[in-house]
Structure formats: C-alpha cells, structure tokens
Write a protein that holds these residues in place. Structure first.
Motif, PDB file in Angstrom:
ATOM      1  N   TYR A   1       0.838  -1.193   0.000  1.00 13.94           N
ATOM      2  CA  TYR A   1       0.000   0.000   0.000  1.00 13.94           C
ATOM      3  C   TYR A   1       0.873   1.243   0.000  1.00 13.94           C
ATOM      4  O   TYR A   1       1.922   1.288   0.643  1.00 13.94           O
ATOM      5  CB  TYR A   1      -0.928   0.012   1.221  1.00 13.94           C
ATOM      6  CG  TYR A   1      -1.878  -1.162   1.261  1.00 13.94           C
ATOM      7  CD1 TYR A   1      -3.085  -1.134   0.569  1.00 13.94           C
ATOM      8  CD2 TYR A   1      -1.553  -2.312   1.973  1.00 13.94           C
ATOM      9  CE1 TYR A   1      -3.952  -2.219   0.590  1.00 13.94           C
ATOM     10  CE2 TYR A   1      -2.410  -3.402   1.996  1.00 13.94           C
ATOM     11  CZ  TYR A   1      -3.605  -3.346   1.307  1.00 13.94           C
ATOM     12  OH  TYR A   1      -4.449  -4.428   1.328  1.00 13.94           O
TER      13      TYR A   1
ATOM     14  N   ILE B   1       0.421   5.292   0.830  1.00 12.97           N
ATOM     15  CA  ILE B   1      -0.419   6.354   1.368  1.00 12.97           C
ATOM     16  C   ILE B   1       0.226   7.672   0.956  1.00 12.97           C
ATOM     17  O   ILE B   1       1.261   8.074   1.503  1.00 12.97           O
ATOM     18  CB  ILE B   1      -0.531   6.271   2.905  1.00 12.97           C
ATOM     19  CG1 ILE B   1      -0.764   4.829   3.368  1.00 12.97           C
ATOM     20  CG2 ILE B   1      -1.621   7.201   3.407  1.00 12.97           C
ATOM     21  CD1 ILE B   1      -2.035   4.204   2.865  1.00 12.97           C
TER      22      ILE B   1
ATOM     23  N   PHE C   1      -3.675   4.915  -1.734  1.00 20.56           N
ATOM     24  CA  PHE C   1      -4.644   5.795  -1.095  1.00 20.56           C
ATOM     25  C   PHE C   1      -4.073   7.207  -1.120  1.00 20.56           C
ATOM     26  O   PHE C   1      -2.905   7.413  -0.750  1.00 20.56           O
ATOM     27  CB  PHE C   1      -4.923   5.364   0.346  1.00 20.56           C
ATOM     28  CG  PHE C   1      -5.618   4.035   0.465  1.00 20.56           C
ATOM     29  CD1 PHE C   1      -6.996   3.967   0.511  1.00 20.56           C
ATOM     30  CD2 PHE C   1      -4.892   2.853   0.515  1.00 20.56           C
ATOM     31  CE1 PHE C   1      -7.650   2.745   0.608  1.00 20.56           C
ATOM     32  CE2 PHE C   1      -5.524   1.629   0.612  1.00 20.56           C
ATOM     33  CZ  PHE C   1      -6.911   1.575   0.658  1.00 20.56           C
TER      34      PHE C   1
ATOM     35  N   ILE D   1      -9.176   3.543   6.244  1.00 22.89           N
ATOM     36  CA  ILE D   1      -8.075   2.958   5.487  1.00 22.89           C
ATOM     37  C   ILE D   1      -7.587   1.682   6.160  1.00 22.89           C
ATOM     38  O   ILE D   1      -7.309   0.670   5.500  1.00 22.89           O
ATOM     39  CB  ILE D   1      -6.921   3.970   5.332  1.00 22.89           C
ATOM     40  CG1 ILE D   1      -7.349   5.105   4.404  1.00 22.89           C
ATOM     41  CG2 ILE D   1      -5.670   3.293   4.795  1.00 22.89           C
ATOM     42  CD1 ILE D   1      -6.301   6.195   4.242  1.00 22.89           C
TER      43      ILE D   1
ATOM     44  N   THR E   1      -7.608  -1.900   4.303  1.00 20.96           N
ATOM     45  CA  THR E   1      -6.370  -2.613   4.005  1.00 20.96           C
ATOM     46  C   THR E   1      -6.277  -3.941   4.730  1.00 20.96           C
ATOM     47  O   THR E   1      -5.579  -4.854   4.275  1.00 20.96           O
ATOM     48  CB  THR E   1      -5.160  -1.744   4.384  1.00 20.96           C
ATOM     49  OG1 THR E   1      -5.264  -1.347   5.761  1.00 20.96           O
ATOM     50  CG2 THR E   1      -5.097  -0.500   3.510  1.00 20.96           C
TER      51      THR E   1
END
Length: 375
Positions: free
Chosen positions: A217, A219, A249, A309, A313
């Motif tokens: 991921y 961010i 994200f 989030i 996730t």
C-alpha cells in the motif's frame, strides 16, 4: 513504506632429488600414460586407472507416429489476482460474501474465478508525505495526517516513510518499530524547498517496492500539485499500471485553506484550475489501483479517514482467475467486478441488521498490463 564462490587448488609435494642414473641403467623411455602422475596407474600413490567401459545402451523409446516432431512444450498460463473491497456508503466493510456472489469481467468478457478468500493480515505500506516550503496549513495537514496514520499501525505491520519536496528522501526504511516511524516524522520541522515533485516521488516509490512480494500500500499525502518533476504524468500512470499488487490511497491537503481563500477572492482562476487538476490526478492514482481518494476539510476528519483505510487494508476479498485471453502482449486489460445473486437472477442485494437494503461500493483495480513477469 540485498554469493561467495570458493575455489580450491591441489597441492603437489615435490619428491626429493635422486642421483641421475647411469646411461646403462636408464630404462626404456616410458610413455606419458605409463608414467606416474594424475593420469597414470602407477606411482607412489596411485589409484587404478578406470577401465574404459562402453556406455550403457539408451532406453528403448516408445514408438510414436513417424511424422511427430521431437520437441519440448512449455505453456505459460497467466493468473490474475484482484483484491476487492465491498464497502457501505459509510465506509464499513461488508463481510460474509462468497465466491458465487462475485462476477469478474475482463474487457467485457466473463471470467471463471478459480480462487477466492477473505483475508485480514498485517500490511506493508509506504507513507509518502509532501513536506515543502508552502503554506503552513498544507504542512500542518500533511504532518497531522501522517501521525494519524502511524497511530493506526499494529506491531506486525511493515511501514516505510518517504518525504519529498524537490526529490524524495527515505526518512525510515521498512520497520515494525512504531517509535522509529514517529521519530522519522519528528524530523520534518523545517521545509527547505518549495517544489513539490509528486510524480518523481510516486514513481520512485513504486519502483522501489515493485520487487517486494505480496500486497503493498502507498499512502500519498500531498496537495497533488506537481511543480518540477522530471517524470511526466503519462510515465507515472504507465508505472502505476505496470506495478504489481499495489493499492494507492491519496489524501489531498489544505482543503480548508483553499475554501477560505476562494471565498475571499484570494485564489484566481488559474490557481483554481491547478488545484482542480491536482485533485483529478490524486483521485485517478487511487482509482486505478482500487484505492480511495480523500479530501478532508477539517482536522477532525483525519481519524475517521485512517480508521477507514485501516479497515480497508486489513479486510478484503481476493479473487483469482486465468484470463480467457492468455496473450502476454503488453496490452492493458480492463477489469470490472460485480456483485450478483447466486442464482444469477440479478444484482446481489445487501441488507443491514434491520433487513433494509444497503447501497454498497465495489472497489477494485481498473485493470492490469498483460506481460511476462521476470522474477
């Protein structure tokens, strides 16, 4: 949010010198094969020379058609993995769905789901933070969002922190130490440059994590305005399409300041257009990978954003299928995931605890690039 070759040489001990034999006592000259040494059967220490043996006969081959060519066949069967989030309008994860509730389309063609599962596992993430000499409100929002994200981490999570202005800087490499993450964020106090090269930072981050196995991921906390990147937007989008198993994200900062400045006539049409383009880019980065884009207006929204989030996730459905189009030709294939009733009568209806219909949102990556993967 890297081979040792050993060689050994034999040691040969020299025999002590002997008196030279008299001419009459000299023996007939020996051939090299009969003299002592590595290739001889005689000498101070000798291993009997292995007799030459005829090679064993080849095994009989099974008869086949005379016109059948002799070749080996290798078939590469691609497997596409798709992580799917099913959320309510309030951002709540919808649990309990089964394989028969999903339908996957690739370029409009239905695909057969071969593997299915729901996972809740630690995350591997990179926090990419814009830290540039701009307005204090933007810097404050970026740091506030970063600390809020760090507060949601669990001991099993692996996280790296990257800050960027003119160029990206790794503040801390992947670690499970939350204190190290807070320490890295604590170094962000005096921004140096005003450039915000978002494309360079995102491209560099994706390039670094491409070799990491499993789901990753990113961010991205930024205004989204790119000022001086060497990497173009098109190259950045291509990199996003080609990077495997990454969900992005994005969180746009400074919305409260932007709204206030616009209401007081302090932002002209050109600046407003720049922010509009930045918002579209941040949203597109997220949507391409099955992530979400956030544009908080108030400081109080950050805790809820990162709780969402974290829920997204750590809770997801994973679908796998072998595409009907197996050509690895580098083309981009579009993916669409739908919820369907098990009997195929129509869309799946999701109800809450009060037996009322609930609108849901399906979040999955938009597609993938069909290419050979070199490990």
């Amino acid at each position: 949010m890297l081979v040792l070759v050993f060689s050994a040489a034999g040691l040969v001990a020299a025999a002590p010198p002997q008196d030279e034999p008299k001419p009459a006592e000299k023996k007939a000259e020996q051939k090299p094969d009969e003299a002592g040494g590595p290739n001889a059967p005689v000498g101070p220490i000798a291993v009997p020379k292995r007799k030459e043996e005829a090679p064993p006969p080849e095994p009989a081959r099974r008869p086949g058609p005379s016109d059948m060519p002799d070749y080996s066949l290798r078939v590469d069967v691609p497997l596409v993995n798709v992580d799917v989030l099913v959320l309510t309008k309030d951002g709540q994860f919808v649990p309990g769905l089964k394989k028969e509730h999903f339908r996957v389309l690739e370029d409009g063609v239905p695909q057969k789901i071969t593997n299915f599962g729901q996972s809740e596992a630690p995350i591997t993430a990179v926090l990419v933070v814009e830290f540039a000499s701009t307005y204090y409100d933007f810097v404050y929002d970026a740091l506030n969002a970063s600390y809020q994200f760090a507060s949601t981490l669990k001991p099993q999570d692996w996280v790296a922190v990257v800050a960027f202005d003119m160029k990206p800087r790794i503040m801390v490499d992947f670690t499970q130490n939350k204190g190290a993450i807070y320490g890295a964020l604590g170094q962000l106090r005096m921004p140096g440059f005003s450039e915000t090269n978002v494309f360079d930072a995102l491209y560099d981050t994706l390039d670094r994590i491409d070799g990491i196995e499993g789901r990753k991921y990113v961010i991205l906390v930024s205004r989204g305005i790119d000022t001086f990147s060497k990497i173009t937007l098109d190259r950045t989008l291509k990199k996003i399409r080609e990077t495997r198993d990454v969900t992005i994200f994005t969180i746009s900062t400074g919305e409260a300041l932007r709204l206030w400045a616009e209401s007081h006539g302090m932002i002209g049409p050109i600046t407003s257009l720049e922010f509009l383009q930045a918002d579209n880019q941040m949203r597109h980065f997220a949507e391409m990978t099955g992530g979400r884009w956030y544009k908080p207006r108030f400081e109080g929204e950050f805790p809820g954003i990162f709780r969402e989030i974290a829920a997204i996730t750590r809770n997801q459905y994973t679908l796998s299928y072998h595409p009907t189009n197996r050509a690895l030709d580098g083309s981009y294939r579009k993916i669409k995931v739908e919820l369907v009733a098990p009997d195929g009568s129509g869309p799946l209806k999701v109800k809450n605890e009060k037996n009322k219909d609930v609108k849901v949102q399906i979040i999955a990556r938009e597609g993938y690039t069909a290419r050979h993967v070199v490990d």
